[in-house]
Motif scaffolding. Structure first.
Motif, PDB file in Angstrom:
ATOM      1  N   ASN A  62      39.416  68.418  31.631  1.00 47.41           N
ATOM      2  CA  ASN A  62      39.631  67.190  30.844  1.00 47.41           C
ATOM      3  C   ASN A  62      40.518  67.438  29.625  1.00 47.41           C
ATOM      4  N   TYR A  99      34.433  72.080  29.373  1.00 46.65           N
ATOM      5  CA  TYR A  99      34.787  70.709  29.001  1.00 46.65           C
ATOM      6  C   TYR A  99      34.794  70.598  27.482  1.00 46.65           C
ATOM      7  N   TYR A 103      29.648  66.143  29.714  1.00 45.71           N
ATOM      8  CA  TYR A 103      30.371  65.518  30.818  1.00 45.71           C
ATOM      9  C   TYR A 103      29.376  64.849  31.764  1.00 45.71           C
TER      10      TYR A 103
END
Length: 247
Positions: A62, A99, A103
């Motif tokens: 991400n 991340y 998440y």
């Protein structure tokens, strides 16, 4: 001969590392849980973390940028549980995915009527059998503060638990340990914890035996006095398993 080759290979990796001892000290200085290590233990951890980074690939998800500080911070905390066990305890998988924050993952549960329910959960980390460890940096950067919560230790202890199959709170114990005693003490502790939560220990440990083992491992390293006060027999089991004495 194999050990000689292994030792030579590891020495070459350590010599070729771009991280100096001072680099490691700067990162370790920001992780309070490492403060209790002796100088010899600290140097051993630096070497183990260097070998860890050579074998494991840490990648962002991400859009998260994995910096050297991120790599080193994760490696140091990941290697703390195996400080006296060795990197072979993390065999069979190769990557860590990070991340930027918690998440969402899809979850599936079956209720008592046999009806399957699907939904989503927000996670700070997870460990996959024969797969990667997944972490949220937002949670990792706050780990190691001696508050009894450490997502890195938690997920990497799941990896130890998975060495003999799915995580169930029964890792491959040391040869001088008694499997029957481990089962008895851990089952009694888990049953007690489900009905009588203890100060300083996350209630998430009551979820199942695997989470009980992982949560108590966090406390073992970060707040060993809390574990000793709540479950002295489990503390001694973990001393024997991890080959460490945090107290």
């Amino acid at each position: 001969m194999f050990n000689l080759i292994k030792d030579w290979r590891e020495q070459r990796i350590l010599e070729d590392s771009r991280f100096s001892e001072d680099d490691w000290r700067q990162v370790a200085g920001k992780i309070a849980v490492l403060d209790s290590l002796s100088e010899a233990q600290r140097l051993k951890l630096f070497d183990l973390a260097t070998l860890f980074l050579h074998e494991k690939h840490i990648q962002g998800a991400n859009g998260f940028e994995v910096t050297d500080f991120v790599r080193q911070s994760i490696a140091l905390q990941a290697c703390l549980p195996i400080l006296n066990l060795g990197l072979e305890w993390y065999k069979g998988w190769s990557s860590v995915i990070v991340y930027p924050s918690s998440y969402r993952t899809k979850s599936t549960t079956t209720d008592e009527m046999g009806i399957v329910h699907e939904g989503h959960q927000h996670r700070s980390g997870e460990a996959w059998l024969r797969g990667p460890v997944i972490l949220s940096w937002e949670d990792v950067k706050d780990a190691g503060r001696r508050d009894g919560h450490n997502v890195v230790i938690h997920e990497f202890v799941h990896k130890l638990d998975m060495l003999n199959g799915r995580a169930n709170g029964f890792p491959p114990i040391q040869s001088d340990m008694d499997a029957t005693e481990w089962t008895k003490v851990m089952e009694q502790g888990f049953a007690d914890f489900q009905y009588s939560p203890k100060p300083g220990i996350d209630d998430y440990g009551a979820t199942n035996p695997a989470e009980f083992f992982a949560v108590l491992s966090e406390v073992f390293f970060e707040r060993p006095n809390d574990l000793m006060a709540a479950y002295p027999d489990i503390y001694q089991l973990m001393v024997a398993f991890f080959r460490q004495q945090p107290l």
